[in-house]
Write a protein that holds these residues in place. Structure first.
Motif, PDB file in Angstrom:
ATOM      1  N   LEU A   1      -2.143   5.063  10.621  1.00  0.00           N
ATOM      2  CA  LEU A   1      -1.047   4.111   9.574  1.00  0.00           C
ATOM      3  C   LEU A   1      -1.659   3.848   8.293  1.00  0.00           C
ATOM      4  O   LEU A   1      -2.925   4.197   8.298  1.00  0.00           O
ATOM      5  CB  LEU A   1      -1.233   2.374  10.208  1.00  0.00           C
ATOM      6  N   ARG A   2      -0.703   4.459   7.420  1.00  0.00           N
ATOM      7  CA  ARG A   2      -1.426   4.332   6.370  1.00  0.00           C
ATOM      8  C   ARG A   2      -1.105   3.527   5.648  1.00  0.00           C
ATOM      9  O   ARG A   2       0.973   3.018   4.845  1.00  0.00           O
ATOM     10  CB  ARG A   2      -0.607   6.018   5.282  1.00  0.00           C
ATOM     11  N   ILE A   3      -1.438   2.819   4.928  1.00  0.00           N
ATOM     12  CA  ILE A   3      -2.021   1.159   3.993  1.00  0.00           C
ATOM     13  C   ILE A   3      -1.999   0.827   2.484  1.00  0.00           C
ATOM     14  O   ILE A   3      -3.117   1.253   2.221  1.00  0.00           O
ATOM     15  CB  ILE A   3      -1.746   0.194   4.588  1.00  0.00           C
TER      16      ILE A   3
ATOM     17  N   GLU B   1      -5.619   3.753   7.404  1.00  0.00           N
ATOM     18  CA  GLU B   1      -6.080   4.161   6.518  1.00  0.00           C
ATOM     19  C   GLU B   1      -5.252   4.235   5.736  1.00  0.00           C
ATOM     20  O   GLU B   1      -4.742   4.012   5.272  1.00  0.00           O
ATOM     21  CB  GLU B   1      -5.336   5.529   6.884  1.00  0.00           C
ATOM     22  N   TYR B   2      -6.297   3.088   4.845  1.00  0.00           N
ATOM     23  CA  TYR B   2      -6.094   1.839   3.393  1.00  0.00           C
ATOM     24  C   TYR B   2      -6.749   2.513   2.108  1.00  0.00           C
ATOM     25  O   TYR B   2      -7.331   3.724   2.108  1.00  0.00           O
ATOM     26  CB  TYR B   2      -6.362   0.994   4.177  1.00  0.00           C
TER      27      TYR B   2
ATOM     28  N   LEU C   1      -3.243   8.162 -10.167  1.00  0.00           N
ATOM     29  CA  LEU C   1      -4.638   8.106  -9.173  1.00  0.00           C
ATOM     30  C   LEU C   1      -4.184   7.761  -8.213  1.00  0.00           C
ATOM     31  O   LEU C   1      -5.077   8.523  -7.484  1.00  0.00           O
ATOM     32  CB  LEU C   1      -5.648   6.896  -9.407  1.00  0.00           C
ATOM     33  N   CYS C   2      -2.329   7.888  -7.596  1.00  0.00           N
ATOM     34  CA  CYS C   2      -3.028   8.294  -6.251  1.00  0.00           C
ATOM     35  C   CYS C   2      -1.101   8.558  -6.165  1.00  0.00           C
ATOM     36  O   CYS C   2      -0.283   8.772  -5.043  1.00  0.00           O
ATOM     37  CB  CYS C   2      -1.957   6.651  -6.083  1.00  0.00           C
ATOM     38  N   ALA C   3      -1.648  10.020  -6.858  1.00  0.00           N
ATOM     39  CA  ALA C   3       0.050  11.026  -7.286  1.00  0.00           C
ATOM     40  C   ALA C   3      -0.700  11.521  -5.662  1.00  0.00           C
ATOM     41  O   ALA C   3       1.198  12.616  -5.366  1.00  0.00           O
ATOM     42  CB  ALA C   3      -0.391  12.031  -8.075  1.00  0.00           C
ATOM     43  N   ASP C   4      -1.067  11.996  -4.673  1.00  0.00           N
ATOM     44  CA  ASP C   4      -1.550  12.706  -3.982  1.00  0.00           C
ATOM     45  C   ASP C   4      -1.415  12.100  -2.260  1.00  0.00           C
ATOM     46  O   ASP C   4      -1.817  12.262  -1.484  1.00  0.00           O
ATOM     47  CB  ASP C   4      -2.253  13.632  -3.653  1.00  0.00           C
ATOM     48  N   LYS C   5      -0.815  11.064  -2.722  1.00  0.00           N
ATOM     49  CA  LYS C   5      -1.123   9.808  -1.537  1.00  0.00           C
ATOM     50  C   LYS C   5       0.073   9.338  -1.162  1.00  0.00           C
ATOM     51  O   LYS C   5       1.302   9.461  -2.506  1.00  0.00           O
ATOM     52  CB  LYS C   5      -1.965   8.294  -1.387  1.00  0.00           C
ATOM     53  N   SER C   6       0.632   9.472  -0.028  1.00  0.00           N
ATOM     54  CA  SER C   6       1.737   8.903   1.006  1.00  0.00           C
ATOM     55  C   SER C   6       1.714   7.144   1.130  1.00  0.00           C
ATOM     56  O   SER C   6       0.454   7.582   2.239  1.00  0.00           O
ATOM     57  CB  SER C   6       2.636   9.569   0.919  1.00  0.00           C
ATOM     58  N   PHE C   7       2.093   6.248   1.224  1.00  0.00           N
ATOM     59  CA  PHE C   7       2.445   5.044   2.352  1.00  0.00           C
ATOM     60  C   PHE C   7       2.950   5.412   2.764  1.00  0.00           C
ATOM     61  O   PHE C   7       4.243   5.135   2.874  1.00  0.00           O
ATOM     62  CB  PHE C   7       1.688   3.954   1.292  1.00  0.00           C
ATOM     63  N   ASP C   8       2.738   4.270   4.303  1.00  0.00           N
ATOM     64  CA  ASP C   8       4.175   4.107   5.206  1.00  0.00           C
ATOM     65  C   ASP C   8       3.690   2.183   4.826  1.00  0.00           C
ATOM     66  O   ASP C   8       4.946   1.535   5.327  1.00  0.00           O
ATOM     67  CB  ASP C   8       3.445   4.086   6.956  1.00  0.00           C
ATOM     68  N   GLN C   9       2.866   1.735   4.175  1.00  0.00           N
ATOM     69  CA  GLN C   9       3.745   0.304   4.186  1.00  0.00           C
ATOM     70  C   GLN C   9       2.382   0.051   3.203  1.00  0.00           C
ATOM     71  O   GLN C   9       1.535   0.438   2.258  1.00  0.00           O
ATOM     72  CB  GLN C   9       2.180  -0.645   4.978  1.00  0.00           C
ATOM     73  N   VAL C  10       2.883  -1.227   1.885  1.00  0.00           N
ATOM     74  CA  VAL C  10       1.846  -1.591   1.024  1.00  0.00           C
ATOM     75  C   VAL C  10       2.162  -3.460   1.825  1.00  0.00           C
ATOM     76  O   VAL C  10       2.801  -3.606   1.710  1.00  0.00           O
ATOM     77  CB  VAL C  10       3.330  -1.751  -0.588  1.00  0.00           C
TER      78      VAL C  10
ATOM     79  N   ALA D   1       6.947   2.901  -0.061  1.00  0.00           N
ATOM     80  CA  ALA D   1       6.602   2.553   1.403  1.00  0.00           C
ATOM     81  C   ALA D   1       7.528   2.231   1.555  1.00  0.00           C
ATOM     82  O   ALA D   1       8.075   0.916   1.252  1.00  0.00           O
ATOM     83  CB  ALA D   1       5.382   2.273   2.101  1.00  0.00           C
ATOM     84  N   PRO D   2       8.251   2.384   2.861  1.00  0.00           N
ATOM     85  CA  PRO D   2       9.703   2.115   4.116  1.00  0.00           C
ATOM     86  C   PRO D   2       9.432   0.178   4.403  1.00  0.00           C
ATOM     87  O   PRO D   2      10.840  -0.762   4.059  1.00  0.00           O
ATOM     88  CB  PRO D   2      10.698   2.342   4.871  1.00  0.00           C
ATOM     89  N   ILE D   3       7.676  -0.080   4.441  1.00  0.00           N
ATOM     90  CA  ILE D   3       7.228  -1.203   4.542  1.00  0.00           C
ATOM     91  C   ILE D   3       6.923  -2.001   3.476  1.00  0.00           C
ATOM     92  O   ILE D   3       6.168  -1.381   3.485  1.00  0.00           O
ATOM     93  CB  ILE D   3       7.181  -1.620   6.068  1.00  0.00           C
ATOM     94  N   ARG D   4       7.181  -3.281   2.963  1.00  0.00           N
ATOM     95  CA  ARG D   4       6.487  -3.548   1.687  1.00  0.00           C
ATOM     96  C   ARG D   4       6.165  -5.365   2.699  1.00  0.00           C
ATOM     97  O   ARG D   4       6.971  -6.016   2.473  1.00  0.00           O
ATOM     98  CB  ARG D   4       7.283  -3.999   0.366  1.00  0.00           C
ATOM     99  N   VAL D   5       4.931  -5.413   2.716  1.00  0.00           N
ATOM    100  CA  VAL D   5       4.520  -7.035   3.131  1.00  0.00           C
ATOM    101  C   VAL D   5       4.119  -7.846   2.094  1.00  0.00           C
ATOM    102  O   VAL D   5       2.808  -7.693   1.840  1.00  0.00           O
ATOM    103  CB  VAL D   5       3.342  -6.645   4.503  1.00  0.00           C
TER     104      VAL D   5
END
Length: 895
Positions: A252-254, A290-291, A317-326, A347-351
């Motif tokens: 999971l990428r947060i 993976e945060y 700085l985060c152009a090459d990253k994708s996230f599942d949650q923020v 990200a589709p889920i934002r906490v």
């Protein structure tokens, strides 16, 4: 007449895939039972273990007595499924890479607190024999001991271990309570080393592999061996390639938008483990997330230009990253309008997390009207970007749901498991501590003349005596200069800033936690937020009892910690004063409260556990539980036929008519230990200052503080490696380590000897009494307690069922002692109440056996009956069934 037919024993299974299922199918283990593995068992078959070894075809000499066959380097048990792993003279057969790989794998198998037990030849002891003047035959025996018998292809020893290597290796891989023992056999002068260690907590595989790579570098002989080290690292990673490949694909990428402040004067209130701060990384890591951490500032510290913030550089700085949650904080975080527009696409889920009550206290508008209004506006703005919300105030769950938020979870305060003390520190003689801002009525509490001698507010928290606050401020000044300079901000800049921030934050938090141990207790005075703040769980983690103002109208918050057992709640100054008087006069009470709170914290309120609960809630919608009682309430009752229900166990009328003790329930449950502690306390007051006191079988030395006016010495044999009186596996500071019947001190050395709950663990108790009499001065006193009735405990060192007054009368008289007093520790009914409470505890772990209404049954067993029996015992005393006797004896003058 039928004949008895002898059936052959079933063939032990060969473990391949799904070993748990195979063991269940073979009848060797049942789910729910502890799982103890004896790997490489050889001809040693241990009861209550699953004994595993190569099949007989792999042995030329040895005839293995195994329950199951396997190559132990190839089997895989599920994570956190095993209670104990032991190997005797097996580990030395692994090369250095395989040994580290197996330690990592076993660490994954073990439950938290599970034990690893290894025994191998001792290289250091063997070396001492080899360089000694021992005969050549002895030296060859030692060489064979180090190299193996070499009778089979596997029977070669290919690596060598010693105590220091075990200590260093196991600590780096995440084990704790590491205890080693080395010895040399007198018959052959061959040396062995034994180590026992416990799993401290889950450690990410990546972290363990990095530690193993460092350990492998220790085996190189020069810097030129980098290529050799690289081969070892490749071999190590090969063991875990399937796992590493799977985790890379499925992690999971947060994105964590970590809030912090520019100056330490403001940042100190935002604790290292607070959601959402840099310390959350520890809990995310333990949950294999993976945060990516990105720093944000407070709404009260907006940069003069958006370009002068880290967030301005986020897209590049985060152009090459994708996230599942923020994950982001919604009360104090400043997210500019440009980033807020970007946020939904990240990200589709934002906490969003609210660490304070969303409804401000009216006094906040009086003290800080503009910041309070600004904070409310910020909350509304950031909540509109969240798909899920976690809140620290339980009431905000219903408030937000009423406003249309569907996904809202309560998040009580936590901190990372690694910051929870392993041992309760010595009881302080200093006043209780309060750290916090002086808003509202707090100043009046601190100035109360009845409280001022018991409670202090330090002018500064402990880290202000170090250089770290200045380093924190300098770090942020340099970051501000960089961001305002116009130069291109790179990932290297950000990584360096975060690395420095982690270091300073951790060091400051470490000093803070040590500072909390300076007082006898930690106090949480009335506050604006309607939740337990970080100070509460941090005080518990530091091993101090916490006295906290009771949060009104928050029933679930009140249930997080049991009042009087794990926390000391108060709502008036008089109640707080009573707590202080109890704390100052009863050190054993202080220790019990601290210990129970610490254990509850580890069970329910670590950051690792809360993040796991949050991730499960996001995925499944399952609301987490935070107490044992909530777990029980959620358990499904056992289905029974409709007509099988009989009359109620005990009707409300019957229960209400019974006389019941009004004492706090924890005092009734713990009467055995409490009465004994009180008895020792009173006896300690009779011993003159400066007297020489010996505590025999002292264990964790719980009574040291009671004899602070004396010269207090301790004895123990230090061989029991299990959990002891205060929940630790460690011993206290022991002066004499020996057999109880041969304590290395001269005759008539001591004015007083204390021996509590020891004799049942002694193979020769009569010899122990003789030895204590020898050590006592004429006229000296022996204070001794031992059980009459108790369950098996501290195995295998439990030899006798109990001691009667006639035992003491018979044998103490033979050793020149006269009995002054024998006091029973309660009678039959107190003992029966204790066993009812024990039954409730056992059934709470298996509610499927508690019938249609487990809550009612458990309340009757844990509450109603113990209160009734405790009260009856004050009127109808039968000491033939007491839990034990407490004895005072005096050494007579020689006739």
């Amino acid at each position: 007449m039928s004949q008895l037919i002898s059936m052959p024993d079933p063939t032990p299974p060969t473990l391949k895939v799904n070993p748990l299922e195979q063991l269940c199918a073979a009848g060797l283990w049942k789910r729910g039972q502890p799982l103890h593995l004896h790997l490489g068992c050889g001809e040693q078959h241990f009861d209550n273990y699953i004994n595993i070894d190569y099949p007989p075809s792999q042995h030329q000499v040895m005839k293995p007595k195994a329950d199951a066959f396997a190559n132990i380097t190839e089997i895989e048990f599920p994570p956190q499924s095993v209670d104990e792993i032991r190997l005797h003279h097996v580990f030395e057969h692994f090369n250095r890479v395989t040994a580290l790989a197996m330690l990592i794998r076993w660490h994954q198998w073990l439950k938290v607190g599970g034990v690893l037990h290894l025994e191998t030849p001792d290289l250091m002891g063997s070396a001492q024999t080899l360089v000694s003047n021992s005969p050549f035959k002895i030296k060859m025996s030692v060489a064979r001991h180090l190299a193996g018998d070499q009778a089979d292809a596997w029977a070669y020893h290919v690596d060598h271990w010693f105590a220091e290597r075990y200590q260093h290796t196991l600590k780096r891989l995440g084990f704790c309570n590491i205890q080693t023992r080395s010895w040399t056999r007198a018959d052959h002068q061959i040396s062995d080393v034994e180590v026992r260690a416990a799993k401290a907590g889950d450690v990410p595989l990546k972290t363990q592999l990095e530690a193993a790579e460092e350990l492998l570098w220790n085996s190189t002989v020069s810097p030129a061996e980098t290529s050799t080290h690289a081969v070892w690292v490749r071999q190590l990673h090969a063991f875990f390639q399937p796992v590493l490949h799977a985790s890379t694909d499925s992690k999971l990428r947060i994105l964590v938008l970590a809030l912090d402040f520019r100056t330490w004067n403001d940042a100190r209130y935002w604790s290292y483990p607070a959601p959402i701060n840099i310390g959350m990384e520890e809990g995310l890591s333990a949950n294999h997330v993976e945060y990516t951490t990105f720093p944000v500032r407070s709404i009260h510290e907006k940069p003069s230009l958006p370009s002068q913030s880290w967030l301005h550089h986020f897209t590049r700085l985060c152009a090459d990253k994708s996230f599942d949650q923020v994950w982001f904080e919604v009360v104090h975080s400043h997210l500019d309008d440009m980033f807020l527009k970007l946020l939904p696409s990240l990200a589709p889920i934002r906490v969003g997390h609210a660490p304070e009550s969303l409804e401000p206290d009216p006094q906040e508008f009086v003290n800080n009207p503009d910041p309070t209004r600004q904070r409310q506006a910020n909350v509304a703005k950031l909540l509109s970007c969240a798909t899920h919300v976690t809140v620290a105030d339980e009431k905000d769950v219903d408030t937000l749901k009423a406003r249309g938020f569907k996904n809202v979870m309560w998040w009580p305060a936590t901190l990372p498991q690694g910051w929870v003390t392993q041992e309760i520190p010595p009881i302080s003689s200093k006043p209780a501590l309060f750290y916090g801002a002086l808003y509202g009525e707090r100043a009046a509490w601190l100035q109360d003349p009845d409280l001022k001698d018991y409670l202090v507010r330090p002018t500064h928290s402990p880290e202000f005596n170090s250089s770290y606050p200045q380093l924190f401020d300098a770090l942020n000044r340099r970051a501000d200069e960089l961001l305002a300079s116009g130069v291109e901000v790179t990932s290297a800049h950000l990584d360096r800033y975060l690395a420095d921030l982690r270091h300073v934050r951790k060091e400051c938090f470490s000093l803070w936690m040590k500072g909390l141990q300076e007082g006898i207790a930690v106090v949480n005075l009335p506050q604006f937020g309607k939740m337990y703040g970080g100070r509460v769980v941090e005080g518990m983690a530091a091993g101090r009892p916490v006295a906290a103002f009771e949060i009104p109208d928050r029933p679930r918050t009140r249930r997080l910690f049991k009042d009087g057992e794990q926390i000391l709640l108060f709502s008036t100054r008089g109640q707080l004063l009573e707590h202080f008087k109890r704390i100052q006069s009863d050190p054993m009470f202080v220790r019990r409260v601290a210990l129970k709170a610490r254990n509850n914290l580890l069970r329910h309120h670590t950051q690792e556990n809360r993040i796991r609960q949050c991730l499960e809630w996001i995925q499944t919608g399952t609301e987490p539980v935070f107490t044992d009682e909530e777990m029980l309430e959620r358990s499904d009752p056992v289905p029974v036929e409709a007509d099988s229900a009989g009359p109620p166990l005990l009707s409300p009328d019957i229960l209400s008519s019974l006389p019941k003790s009004r004492l706090p329930l924890h005092e009734i449950h713990d009467f055995n230990q409490r009465a004994r502690d009180e008895w020792v306390l009173q006896k300690s007051k009779t011993i003159p200052s400066g007297s020489l006191v010996l505590d025999v079988g002292a264990g964790t030395c719980p009574y040291r503080s009671l004899f602070s006016h004396c010269q207090y010495k301790t004895h123990d044999f230090k061989k029991f490696e299990g959990v002891k009186l205060d929940g630790t596996t460690n011993y206290g500071e022991i002066d004499y380590v020996s057999d109880i019947a041969a304590i290395p001190a001269p005759d008539q050395s001591f004015d007083c000897i204390l021996c509590t709950e020891v004799l049942e663990h002694v193979p020769r108790p009569i010899d122990a009494l003789r030895e204590m009499s020898r050590l006592l001065k004429t006229g000296g006193h022996l204070f001794c307690t031992a059980p009459l009735g108790s369950g098996l405990h501290q195995l295998p060192f439990h030899y006798y069922g109990g001691y009667t007054p006639h035992f003491y009368q018979t044998f103490l008289a033979q050793f020149g002692m006269e009995i002054m007093e024998i006091t029973p520790n309660g009678g039959f009914f107190k003992q029966l109440g204790q066993e009812c409470a024990r039954a409730a505890s056992l059934l709470s772990e298996h509610p499927e056996f508690a019938g249609l209404d487990p809550q009612t049954l458990l309340k009757i067993l844990a509450d109603d009956l113990p209160r009734y029996f405790y009260e009856i015992d004050t009127k109808l005393v039968n000491v033939h069934f007491t839990v034990g006797f407490m004895l005072t004896a005096r050494k007579r003058s020689p006739s």
